[in-house]
Each structure stands twice: as structure tokens, then as C-alpha cells.
Design a protein around this motif. Structure first.
Motif, PDB file in Angstrom:
ATOM      1  N   HIS A  43       2.358  14.269 -35.910  1.00  0.00           N
ATOM      2  CA  HIS A  43       2.434  14.153 -37.207  1.00  0.00           C
ATOM      3  C   HIS A  43       3.184  15.772 -37.631  1.00  0.00           C
TER       4      HIS A  43
ATOM      5  N   ASP B 139       0.217  16.363 -43.296  1.00  0.00           N
ATOM      6  CA  ASP B 139      -0.216  16.052 -44.527  1.00  0.00           C
ATOM      7  C   ASP B 139      -1.442  16.848 -44.878  1.00  0.00           C
TER       8      ASP B 139
ATOM      9  N   ALA C 145       6.478  14.223 -41.855  1.00  0.00           N
ATOM     10  CA  ALA C 145       5.173  13.775 -41.020  1.00  0.00           C
ATOM     11  C   ALA C 145       5.706  12.490 -40.398  1.00  0.00           C
TER      12      ALA C 145
ATOM     13  N   SER D 269       7.764  19.220 -45.936  1.00  0.00           N
ATOM     14  CA  SER D 269       6.829  18.486 -44.414  1.00  0.00           C
ATOM     15  C   SER D 269       7.536  17.008 -44.025  1.00  0.00           C
TER      16      SER D 269
ATOM     17  N   THR E  60      -0.237  20.677 -45.671  1.00  0.00           N
ATOM     18  CA  THR E  60       0.452  20.334 -47.176  1.00  0.00           C
ATOM     19  C   THR E  60      -0.747  20.490 -48.170  1.00  0.00           C
ATOM     20  N   LYS E  61      -1.632  19.932 -48.032  1.00  0.00           N
ATOM     21  CA  LYS E  61      -2.697  19.777 -49.183  1.00  0.00           C
ATOM     22  C   LYS E  61      -3.462  21.183 -49.086  1.00  0.00           C
TER      23      LYS E  61
ATOM     24  N   ASN F 231       7.899  15.618 -49.245  1.00  0.00           N
ATOM     25  CA  ASN F 231       7.950  14.899 -47.817  1.00  0.00           C
ATOM     26  C   ASN F 231       8.913  13.929 -47.438  1.00  0.00           C
TER      27      ASN F 231
END
Length: 291
Positions: free
Chosen positions: A13, A58, A43, A41, A61-62, A79
Motif C-alpha cells: 500500500h 492510509d 494506496a 496518497s 494519512t490518518k 486519495n
């Protein structure tokens, strides 16, 4: 090993900002402008594209969204954009007002000088950088963090000398004045990714959560980031045991920049000495894959 492919069974990812510790509200100037962060991003790639999924992107990103929002940045997340969509996004972002600092994060598979869109199209970084060489961004600090491979090499922990690569030098000339670009890895080398996030971006966020680091001048903060990644990360597993990662900073800053500083702090004060960074409590290992 194909470039940027996972060696594990897991798929891949892949200025001065004011922050008050009691509030995560954005800090704006009289015109209503604030510092902005754009997170791009990739993924999951389109069907038929021979690039693996990037588990961990992911998570990055969070974590970035949570960390930067608390520091007062207006954070926008994008995304799995195609190559053309990434070009269009950055062209538009380069024309939008910003208070003091614009921060961009690019996370995808990559090669030297480019990252790949979800459609597999290479996105030339020099073209993205050139968009920000304009009057709107002229006196603003621009920071780019690039989590992507820059080749298929793997770092054994030795010093890398790429000064003779004229292509790399010409790419650096495309970086506008008052811009810093921090790559996860030097030219020619792969960047590691983990299902829990990349060591590069997760370490960046960890540093910003620790006391004192937010008030460092940007180049000092990035030096600390390089040190933490280089000395605390080491891949494990039969094939990649002992492999390292060493971030690479390119800067054309003409002044000191404190993008994450708290109010009432003396950002120019001397910080810890280099030897104080040799903290064994941060030493760890991770199961590797290549970003």
C-alpha cells in the motif's frame, strides 16, 4: 526484486505558525488565510497497473491529518489520484493563498524524479515544484515530504555519494526559492513501507508530538528526522535483515522557518546538542516492504 515491489507476503500500500496547546483551531491572519497542508496518497492502483497495493499508506494519512490539524494547518486529503489529477491539483494549490507555510505530502510508488499516479502514469516532481515559483507563493515557505522509492537499491547503512549525478542536480534546480523537499530516501534507493505506516512519515509525526521539536527551525527538525530514521530503523527478515533508510533533504530556504512553533516560545533558542539525539530507547526493527 522488481522496483518498489514488496519482499514480504504482504501486498504493498503504498513563516511561523502559531499553535496553542489548548486548542486545535486553525491560526489565521487578518485576511482569513491559514497555513495549508495537502496530502496526496496512492494506496490502490487501477486494474491492469503493475504496481502493488500499499498497506500502510492510509495509516500515514490518518496520522498526518491528526498531527497537522492540531498544529493549526488546514489539511486536505486526496486519495488514489491519477497522474493528470495530481498535476491539476498542485497547479490549483499553487495559486491559492496561504498564510505562511504550504506543506505537501506525496506518498506513492516512485522512481528517481517521479511518483506514480493511480493510473501508473509517472508524475514528474520537478514539474510540481515549478508550479510554486509564482508571485502568490513567492514569500511563503513551501515544504514537500516525498514517501516513495527513488530506485531499486537497498541501503546497507553506508554513506551514499550521488554528487556526480547531473540529472539529480538539474532536478534540484527546479525547486523554487524558500522551498524544502524532504525525501524518504536518497537517489537510487528504495523507501520502506509497513502496514502500520512508513517509518519516514510516522517518525515525522512522532517528532512533532514530542516536547521541544515543534519549536525547532525547519532544517534542524529535518536533521533530527534524518537522525531518528537512520539510527532507529533497521529492517529484519532473511532477505532484508540489516537494511536501513536515510532521508534526504534538499533546501533552497533563504531564511529560518518555524512552521510548527508554539506561541510564546523562543524559536531561535539553542536546542539539544547532536549527541543528545543518540537515544537508545527509540531503537526498533520492522518487517520491511518497499514503498
Amino acid at each position: 526484486l522488481n522496483r518498489c515491489q514488496s519482499p514480504s507476503p504482504y501486498p504493498i500500500h503504498q513563516s511561523q505558525l502559531i499553535f496553542h496547546p489548548a486548542s486545535s483551531r486553525r491560526r489565521m491572519d487578518d485576511s482569513g488565510e491559514c497555513n495549508r497542508a495537502v496530502l496526496v496518497s496512492v494506496a490502490q492502483f487501477d486494474p491492469g497497473v503493475n504496481l502493488g497495493r500499499r498497506p500502510g499508506a492510509d495509516k500515514d494519512t490518518k496520522t498526518l491529518h491528526h498531527t497537522l490539524s492540531k498544529l493549526g494547518f488546514k489539511v486536505d486529503i486526496h486519495n488514489d489520484l491519477s497522474g493528470d489529477e495530481i498535476y491539476q491539483l498542485f497547479l490549483e494549490e499553487s495559486r491559492r493563498p496561504v498564510k505562511d507555510c504550504f506543506l505537501a505530502v506525496l506518498s506513492s510508488h516512485g522512481d528517481e524524479g517521479c511518483v506514480f499516479g493511480a493510473d501508473g502514469k509517472p508524475v514528474q516532481l520537478c514539474r510540481l515544484f515549478s508550479y510554486f515559483d509564482n508571485e502568490i507563493m513567492e514569500k511563503k515557505a513551501k515544504v514537500f515530504l516525498v514517501q516513495a522509492c527513488r530506485g531499486a537499491g537497498l541501503d546497507d547503512g553506508v554513506e551514499v555519494d550521488s554528487a556526480g549525478d547531473s540529472r539529480d542536480f538539474s532536478q534540484h534546480l527546479s525547486v523554487p526559492v524558500d522551498t524544502a523537499v524532504m525525501y524518504a530516501t536518497p537517489p537510487g534507493y528504495g523507501a520502506f513501507m509497513h502496514p502500520l505506516g512508513s517509518v519516514f512519515l510516522q517518525t515525522f509525526c512522532t517528532l512533532l508530538k514530542e516536547d521541544g521539536n515543534r519549536n525547532l527551525e525547519l532544517t534542524r527538525l529535518m536533521t533530527r528526522l534524518s537522525h531518528r530514521v537512520a539510527y532507529s530503523f533497521q529492517a529484519k527478515g532473511r532477505k532484508y535483515a540489516g537494511k536501513k533508510e536515510m532521508p534526504c533533504l534538499v533546501t533552497r530556504l533563504t531564511r529560518e522557518v518555524f512552521p510548527f512553533a508554539e506561541p510564546g516560545k523562543d524559536s531561535g533558542a539553542a536546542g539539544p546538542s547532536a549527541t543528545s539525539l543518540l537515544d537508545t530507547q527509540h531503537e526498533s526493527t520492522r518487517n520491511p516492504s518497499i514503498s
